[in-house]
Enzyme design. Structure first.
Site, PDB file in Angstrom:
ATOM      1  N   ASP A   1     -21.810 -39.130  15.049  1.00  0.00           N
ATOM      2  CA  ASP A   1     -23.085 -39.448  14.400  1.00  0.00           C
ATOM      3  C   ASP A   1     -23.174 -40.928  14.068  1.00  0.00           C
ATOM      4  OD1 ASP A   1     -20.996 -38.905  12.511  1.00  0.00           O
ATOM      5  OD2 ASP A   1     -22.479 -38.888  10.906  1.00  0.00           O
TER       6      ASP A   1
ATOM      7  N   ASP B   1     -19.752 -48.525  15.409  1.00  0.00           N
ATOM      8  CA  ASP B   1     -19.545 -47.458  14.420  1.00  0.00           C
ATOM      9  C   ASP B   1     -20.106 -46.139  14.930  1.00  0.00           C
ATOM     10  OD1 ASP B   1     -19.012 -46.080  12.064  1.00  0.00           O
ATOM     11  OD2 ASP B   1     -20.814 -46.818  11.068  1.00  0.00           O
TER      12      ASP B   1
ATOM     13  N   GLU C   1     -19.996 -37.676   9.825  1.00  0.00           N
ATOM     14  CA  GLU C   1     -19.214 -38.614   9.015  1.00  0.00           C
ATOM     15  C   GLU C   1     -20.095 -39.474   8.115  1.00  0.00           C
ATOM     16  OE1 GLU C   1     -17.218 -42.394   7.965  1.00  0.00           O
ATOM     17  OE2 GLU C   1     -19.007 -42.094   9.192  1.00  0.00           O
ATOM     18  N   GLU C   2     -21.281 -39.816   8.595  1.00  0.00           N
ATOM     19  CA  GLU C   2     -22.095 -40.804   7.896  1.00  0.00           C
ATOM     20  C   GLU C   2     -22.709 -40.294   6.588  1.00  0.00           C
ATOM     21  OE1 GLU C   2     -22.012 -43.781   8.485  1.00  0.00           O
ATOM     22  OE2 GLU C   2     -21.600 -44.116  10.596  1.00  0.00           O
TER      23      GLU C   2
ATOM     24  N   HIS D   1     -23.704 -50.590  10.650  1.00  0.00           N
ATOM     25  CA  HIS D   1     -24.912 -50.403   9.836  1.00  0.00           C
ATOM     26  C   HIS D   1     -25.824 -51.630   9.816  1.00  0.00           C
ATOM     27  CE1 HIS D   1     -23.102 -46.842   7.344  1.00  0.00           C
ATOM     28  NE2 HIS D   1     -22.552 -46.926   8.547  1.00  0.00           N
TER      29      HIS D   1
END
Length: 406
Positions: A95, A126, A160-161, A382
């Site tokens: 994700d 990421d 995970e996020e 991000h």
């Protein structure tokens, strides 16, 4: 043998770029972030792996009716080793986070653009860089017909996020895929040289203070009780008192001390000429592992009581989120093996660190599985114009190959 593996990894960069492009084209946003989850991305990854010789693939789907197909998939690829005494896990997540303000992007976030050795796009670092490094190292063994010393397992996790409820937490609670003694590496954080190995996290505490006074007209403060004034005094006294009380230092962390910072303040009144009767203030606290969050909360309540008595207000103390984890021992096998691999591959010395942020490593450590977070990257996660340096991806894959050959 390692030179053979290393050459294969270095010669197949186009394949890793192809995989980055494939993964980025499937958004894999959590429902909390307005997406459908990872199903489409996972299916594309699974097909890619099968087409490149990976035959032992298993899915562990966490039910989530909000997501596409009602599931959040977790995919495990296994490469059998000469020994099956323990497994080496390389754990990445599928994700990604939303793009944010599109006007800040110089390229389409969902289409990888290659320029000057960098790949630009949402998720390319990421955590697709770690995912691709894991693939690249394992693919070399699969393609060359070389068995790693120990069984290797690549985990491509969901969620995970936004908390890992449907990812690592689900796998720990609902399956028995992790075994005591397994070596777990999470290539999802690090530095531009690839020399730092993260083994610990500060304890996390998000907490909100609601101060109740009495609202009145701005011209008659004598008729009310200014909650904003009391809340401001509370913020200053909390910050000062907490830093003084919990003042231990640990140079493994940066900064090497606990932090207690006022952050969010909610709206109170609609006009400047209104003295508020309510004030809501939040603190973000990152606490060294030598302290318990419960002791910090007790001190906060003590300080809040002093402000109540001084200003004649009522203050409620409400923890919003707490997370604590035990550290991975500095002399654990995973730390020793990764340090040795980095030294052997690149003649680099490693540095053991702790961080103030949170990772999925905390979930594993709390259940007794030693793990480390490590990678070679510029930390553009991000951000707009997120990028992955292709040579970093290759370098990490080579390091992992050294580790797999023990």
């Amino acid at each position: 043998m390692i030179e053979k593996v290393k050459a294969f990894i270095e010669q197949n960069q186009k394949t890793y770029i192809e995989l980055e492009k494939l993964l980025t084209s499937h958004k894999a946003l959590a429902p909390e972030n307005g997406g459908d989850g990872e199903k489409e991305k996972c299916e594309a990854l699974e097909a890619f792996l099968r087409s490149h010789g990976f035959s032992c693939l298993e899915r562990y789907d966490a039910p989530d009716e909000r997501a596409a197909g009602g599931i959040r998939p977790n995919l495990v690829a296994t490469i059998p080793g000469k020994k099956d005494d323990y497994s080496i896990w390389i754990m990445a997540h599928m994700d990604v986070v939303p793009t944010g303000d599109l006007s800040l992007w110089q390229t389409d976030p969902w289409t990888v653009v290659e320029k000057d050795g960098r790949l630009y796009g949402r998720g390319v670092e990421d955590n697709q860089q770690g995912l691709c490094s894991a693939f690249a190292s394992a693919w070399a063994f699969v393609s060359l017909g070389i068995k790693p010393e120990h069984t290797v397992k690549l985990l491509f996790a969901a969620d995970e996020e936004v908390g890992s409820t449907y990812g690592v937490k689900y796998l720990i609670e609902q399956t028995s895929i992790f075994k005591k003694g397994d070596v777990v590496i999470i290539p999802d954080g690090g530095d531009s040289e690839g020399c730092t190995i993260e083994i610990a996290e500060k304890n996390l505490l998000w907490i909100t203070f609601e101060t109740i006074g009495k609202q009145c007209h701005g011209s008659r403060p004598d008729q009310g009780n200014n909650a904003c004034l009391a809340g401001s005094a509370l913020a200053l006294k909390l910050r000062d008192g907490l830093y003084k009380t919990f003042s231990e230092r640990d140079e493994m962390f940066d900064p090497p001390y606990s932090t207690f910072e006022p952050t969010m303040r909610q709206k109170n009144v609609d006009g400047i000429n209104i003295i508020p009767g309510q004030d809501v203030l939040s603190f973000d606290c990152r606490i060294l592992p030598c302290y318990k969050t419960s002791d910090v909360i007790s001190k906060m309540k003590e300080i809040a009581s002093e402000i109540e008595n001084e200003y004649g207000v009522k203050i409620s103390v409400k923890p919003v989120h707490e997370a604590s984890s035990v550290p991975t021992p500095k002399d654990s096998p995973v730390v020793k093996k990764l340090s040795a691999a980095i030294k052997a591959a690149w003649n680099q010395e490693t540095k053991i660190i702790g961080i103030g942020g949170g990772t999925v490593g905390a979930e594993l450590r709390n259940k007794g599985f030693d793990c480390v977070v490590w990678s070679t990257l510029d930390e553009t996660a991000h951000m707009p114009n997120e990028y992955c340096i292709v040579q970093n991806l290759v370098k990490d894959a080579v390091t992992l190959a050294y580790l797999m050959l023990d």
